[in-house]
Design a protein around this motif. Structure first.
Motif, PDB file in Angstrom:
ATOM      1  N   THR A  14       0.836  -1.207   0.000  1.00 26.77           N
ATOM      2  CA  THR A  14       0.000   0.000   0.000  1.00 26.77           C
ATOM      3  C   THR A  14       0.872   1.258   0.000  1.00 26.77           C
ATOM      4  N   ARG A  15       0.216   2.398   0.053  1.00 25.07           N
ATOM      5  CA  ARG A  15       0.935   3.678   0.029  1.00 25.07           C
ATOM      6  C   ARG A  15       0.775   4.411   1.345  1.00 25.07           C
ATOM      7  N   ASP A  58      -1.779  -0.086  -8.845  1.00 26.02           N
ATOM      8  CA  ASP A  58      -2.032   0.565  -7.551  1.00 26.02           C
ATOM      9  C   ASP A  58      -2.372   2.041  -7.732  1.00 26.02           C
ATOM     10  N   ASP A  59      -1.848   2.673  -8.803  1.00 24.43           N
ATOM     11  CA  ASP A  59      -2.231   4.061  -9.093  1.00 24.43           C
ATOM     12  C   ASP A  59      -3.743   4.155  -9.267  1.00 24.43           C
ATOM     13  N   TYR A  91      -5.859   3.785  -5.949  1.00 21.94           N
ATOM     14  CA  TYR A  91      -5.915   4.964  -5.073  1.00 21.94           C
ATOM     15  C   TYR A  91      -6.594   6.146  -5.755  1.00 21.94           C
ATOM     16  N   GLU A  92      -6.510   6.204  -7.069  1.00 21.90           N
ATOM     17  CA  GLU A  92      -7.253   7.242  -7.794  1.00 21.90           C
ATOM     18  C   GLU A  92      -8.755   7.012  -7.640  1.00 21.90           C
ATOM     19  N   GLY A 129     -10.225   5.473  -5.137  1.00 20.03           N
ATOM     20  CA  GLY A 129     -10.579   5.801  -3.762  1.00 20.03           C
ATOM     21  C   GLY A 129     -10.704   7.301  -3.549  1.00 20.03           C
ATOM     22  N   SER A 167      -8.838   9.172   2.509  1.00 17.50           N
ATOM     23  CA  SER A 167      -8.897   8.630   1.155  1.00 17.50           C
ATOM     24  C   SER A 167      -8.001   7.417   1.005  1.00 17.50           C
ATOM     25  N   GLY A 168      -6.778   7.487   1.553  1.00 22.10           N
ATOM     26  CA  GLY A 168      -5.862   6.356   1.480  1.00 22.10           C
ATOM     27  C   GLY A 168      -6.333   5.177   2.306  1.00 22.10           C
ATOM     28  N   SER A 206      -9.274   3.268   0.743  1.00 21.50           N
ATOM     29  CA  SER A 206      -8.809   2.432  -0.376  1.00 21.50           C
ATOM     30  C   SER A 206      -8.189   1.155   0.171  1.00 21.50           C
ATOM     31  N   ASN A 207      -7.356   1.295   1.210  1.00 25.95           N
ATOM     32  CA  ASN A 207      -6.743   0.119   1.830  1.00 25.95           C
ATOM     33  C   ASN A 207      -7.799  -0.810   2.429  1.00 25.95           C
TER      34      ASN A 207
END
Length: 349
Positions: A112-113, A241-242, A245-246, A248, A288-289, A292-293
């Motif tokens: 994840t980010r 993964d881009d 998250y976009e 989300g 937001s992150g 998504s996770n």
């Protein structure tokens, strides 16, 4: 020519194993600083964890580790610095305790980010958990029931519609159910997985992202080089993964536009959003992150649990009869026709 070279490779591999075995028997390797050498497990695992990579690439990690537990017992060494536990007593100590000081494996740093899933420092992880835990209170989960009931009906209809034509891929439909419930809970809208035969594109991105994160953790330079490839297929794969998250971030913005920062809607995202004049809590970017996770974290775990639970029930008709007998005694709400959680939680089974 290829066959000869392949035979040479097998011969070299066999020779290498023989050398390792002889060295071990001669006590040479036992003198090396291998911290887990006394833990039961295959000899190669004491020396390197890379052997497991080839097992993973073949899609056989689960069955291989399961077989090792059958041979060596509940605790098995699978790498020089890695143990596998197959005992319920270890779960509370390692995972469930709020005061656990066990760190997540370094691999999680590449997963994840950012967010609670890749925080390896126990103190940092506990602090982030405090900001998320209230969203998962029993009251919050119960408030999600109307949304979940809607998808339960869809799941039953999807399976009933297709089982007339033969066997149904239950894992797929359980996954689509978990996927849509996660989207409803964390993003304010489902993905539509239960509405069509094909899985949404997000699912393919999700599957690709886990592979990309694993490659990035193991082979960072190779992954960087592959990302520079002019191949559109490779670029699409390595940017999975881009897109996750976009999606989300866009879903979160859409949620705020539709419901505002003090929404009447009852879901798990409601509990995380900061009011305009509030302070503390998570920022919009952090929310937001995290959502998504949480969306992809909830999907496969729930789907696998449902798949194996129903597989187990299929092996035991007597358990099915017992469950049906208990469920018949529960009053069904006329609106949904689905039992409420408060009616189910205290059932004997």
């Amino acid at each position: 020519m290829y066959t000869d070279w392949n035979n040479h490779l097998h011969l070299l591999a066999a020779s290498g194993l023989c050398i390792v075995y002889v060295a071990w028997r001669a006590n040479l390797l036992r003198r090396l600083p291998l911290p887990l050498r006394h833990v039961p497990g295959p000899l190669i695992a004491k020396l390197t964890g890379n052997w497991l990579l080839f097992i993973e690439l073949a899609g056989k990690r689960t069955t291989t580790v399961h077989a090792l537990h059958g041979k060596y017992g509940p605790v098995v060494c699978i790498a020089p610095n890695e143990l596998s536990f197959n005992t319920i007593d270890a779960v509370e100590t390692i995972y469930a305790s709020h005061h656990s000081e066990f760190r997540k494996a370094p691999w999680y740093a590449n997963m994840t980010r950012g967010g609670v899933f890749n925080m390896r420092d126990p103190a940092e992880h506990r602090q982030r958990r405090k900001l998320l835990n209230h969203a998962f209170s029993q009251q919050s989960v119960n408030e999600m029931e109307p949304h979940i009931h809607k998808h339960v009906r869809k799941l039953v209809m999807a399976i009933e519609k297709r089982r007339k034509d033969g066997p149904v891929d239950a894992r797929h439909w359980f996954r689509m159910f978990a996927f849509d419930v996660a989207g409803e809970s964390f993003l304010g809208k489902p993905f539509g997985g239960l509405d069509c035969d094909e899985a949404p594109g997000y699912v393919a991105d999700l599957d690709s992202a886990f592979i990309v994160w694993d490659l990035q953790g193991r082979f960072p330079i190779l992954t960087w080089l592959l990302r520079q490839s002019p191949s559109k297929k490779l670029q699409h794969f390595f940017t999975a993964d881009d897109r996750i998250y976009e999606y989300g971030a866009d879903a979160f913005k859409d949620y705020l536009q539709r419901y505002g920062r003090s929404p009447q809607r009852k879901d798990l995202l409601t509990k995380l959003i900061r009011k305009e004049d509030g302070d503390g809590g998570l920022t919009d970017e952090q929310i937001s992150g995290e959502i998504s996770n949480l969306t992809f974290a909830a999907t496969d775990t729930a789907a696998i649990a449902l798949t194996y639970m129903f597989w187990e029930l299929a092996q035991h008709p007597e358990l099915q009869d017992k469950l049906r007998e208990e469920l018949r005694k529960i009053p069904l709400p006329p609106a949904s026709g689905i039992p409420d959680h408060k009616e189910l939680v205290n059932l004997p089974s």
